[in-house]
Design a protein around this motif. Structure first.
Motif, mmCIF file in Angstrom:
data_model
loop_
_atom_site.group_PDB
_atom_site.id
_atom_site.type_symbol
_atom_site.label_atom_id
_atom_site.label_comp_id
_atom_site.label_asym_id
_atom_site.label_seq_id
_atom_site.Cartn_x
_atom_site.Cartn_y
_atom_site.Cartn_z
ATOM 1 N N THR A 53 20.480 35.265 53.097
ATOM 2 C CA THR A 53 20.880 35.734 51.768
ATOM 3 C C THR A 53 20.260 37.010 51.219
ATOM 4 N N LEU A 54 20.691 37.844 50.315
ATOM 5 C CA LEU A 54 20.275 39.336 49.987
ATOM 6 C C LEU A 54 19.266 38.918 48.937
ATOM 7 N N TYR A 80 17.694 41.070 46.920
ATOM 8 C CA TYR A 80 17.871 41.974 45.726
ATOM 9 C C TYR A 80 18.983 42.987 45.981
ATOM 10 N N GLY A 81 20.126 43.172 45.156
ATOM 11 C CA GLY A 81 21.443 44.007 45.278
ATOM 12 C C GLY A 81 21.191 45.363 45.836
ATOM 13 N N SER A 85 23.111 42.108 55.603
ATOM 14 C CA SER A 85 22.778 41.688 54.340
ATOM 15 C C SER A 85 22.527 40.090 54.368
ATOM 16 N N SER A 141 26.643 34.247 47.015
ATOM 17 C CA SER A 141 27.669 34.762 46.345
ATOM 18 C C SER A 141 27.236 35.700 45.237
ATOM 19 N N HIS A 142 25.815 36.098 45.074
ATOM 20 C CA HIS A 142 25.451 36.758 44.034
ATOM 21 C C HIS A 142 25.600 38.124 44.217
ATOM 22 N N TYR A 143 26.115 38.642 45.261
ATOM 23 C CA TYR A 143 26.344 40.078 45.507
ATOM 24 C C TYR A 143 27.958 40.108 46.089
ATOM 25 N N GLU A 144 28.321 41.477 45.790
ATOM 26 C CA GLU A 144 29.848 41.570 46.150
ATOM 27 C C GLU A 144 29.817 41.998 47.674
ATOM 28 N N TYR A 145 31.158 41.436 48.077
ATOM 29 C CA TYR A 145 31.456 41.605 49.648
ATOM 30 C C TYR A 145 32.952 41.803 49.909
ATOM 31 N N CYS A 167 29.275 49.044 50.400
ATOM 32 C CA CYS A 167 29.936 48.189 50.523
ATOM 33 C C CYS A 167 29.068 46.975 51.463
ATOM 34 N N ARG A 168 29.623 45.699 51.668
ATOM 35 C CA ARG A 168 29.073 44.653 52.615
ATOM 36 C C ARG A 168 30.384 43.915 53.172
#
Length: 322
Positions: free
Chosen positions: A210-211, A213-214, A202, A36-40, A260-261
């Motif tokens: 997980t990702l 880095y953004g 991603s 959840s540390h990046y927007e999707y 976006c992802r």
């Protein structure tokens, strides 16, 4: 008394260990819950973000439009042995690795561009699985394999540029820049373009889904053809491994397109094992000065020699010297 305290400490320690083990199992089984540390895009947002564009031959079809809501809603797991062993119903695939459904009119036309050199086992596995996977999505697609024929260091970004030019000649409105060692695991990762350029891979298994880095923007990326032209494609200067994806991300951001992802449960990919390419020793220097070359290094400075173009049964083969 001392014995009772030791027993109590033992029970507390044992409880902590048990809780830690349960947490580790949950993380192992459902790692995307921790991404959840990046927007999707949420599941209910995905379909309205997709861009419905097709080539002229598809647009002239007089059939009901294909539906995709069930594919997105179910998001079934497809990384199964029956899809990896051999191509199913190969007669459906047109010369050049092209396909479109015959019972409905596809809403998406996509060129899948794969840069390539000397990875025969991976290529075979990729083609078998991807054709079995993509035909379930009811889209119009064609796989372009752009092979570097010379002995120079591998220039992945330049091969993407070459593939984009050829795909544009054939009117494909959507490009998917795809490494040959990556395979999608869930059907809901629709191989179509979105309003913004999309980082598709991603949730990669080698990164624990997980990702890292953004700004990671490589592996598998979807971008509209006109957007790729707008940012002048990718740099032609990154020979060897590393740097070109970060440069590409900077180009996208500098032109204010954004990215976006999809929800991580849609974006699961597996990476096939392979030998690492030789690192580009100049990649850091090129990245630091990249912003100065966005307008002069890319599609508008692309020089290459096309040695051969051939329609194989599973792909369009573009053999080039860079």
């Amino acid at each position: 008394m001392f014995l009772k305290i030791n027993q109590r400490n033992y029970h507390v320690t044992d409880l902590i260990v048990r809780i830690a083990c349960v947490a580790l199992v949950i993380y192992w089984v459902m790692p995307w819950r921790f991404a959840s540390h990046y927007e999707y895009l949420q599941r209910n947002e995905i379909q309205r973000e997709l861009v419905e564009q097709v080539t002229s031959n598809i647009s002239m079809q007089r059939m009901p439009a294909c539906e995709y809501s069930d594919i997105l809603a179910d998001n079934v797991i497809t990384y199964l042995s029956q899809y990896r062993e051999h191509v199913l119903r190969g007669e459906e695939i047109l010369p050049g690795g092209e396909y479109f459904p015959e019972d409905c009119s596809a809403r998406f036309s996509t060129a899948i561009i794969v840069p390539y050199r000397k990875r025969e086992e991976q290529l075979h596995a990729f083609l078998v699985y991807m054709h079995n996977y993509l035909r379930q999505q009811r889209i119009h697609y064609r796989i372009f394999l752009v092979e570097q024929y010379d002995q120079k260091p591998f220039n992945r970004a330049k091969l993407f540029n070459i593939g984009s030019v050829i795909a544009a000649e054939l009117e494909f409105p959507c490009l998917i820049l795809h490494d040959v060692d990556l395979l999608p695991m869930n059907l809901g990762q629709l191989y179509a373009c979105t309003q913004k350029p999309r980082h598709m891979s991603s949730a990669l298994d080698i990164f624990r889904f997980t990702l890292p880095y953004g700004g990671l923007f490589g592996g598998v990326v979807a971008i509209q053809t006109h957007q790729y032209r707008f940012i002048n494609g990718m740099s032609n200067l990154y020979e060897g491994w590393g740097g070109e994806d970060d440069d590409f991300y900077a180009r996208v951001c500098s032109h204010k397109l954004g990215i976006c992802r999809f929800d991580p449960s849609y974006s699961t990919y597996t990476m096939m094992p392979h030998k690492q390419e030789k690192k580009n020793e100049n990649r850091i220097k090129l990245l630091r000065s990249g912003y100065k070359r966005f307008e002069i290094d890319g599609l508008n400075s692309l020089v290459y020699t096309e040695k051969e173009r051939r329609l194989h049964s599973l792909f369009t083969h573009i053999l080039v010297e860079t």
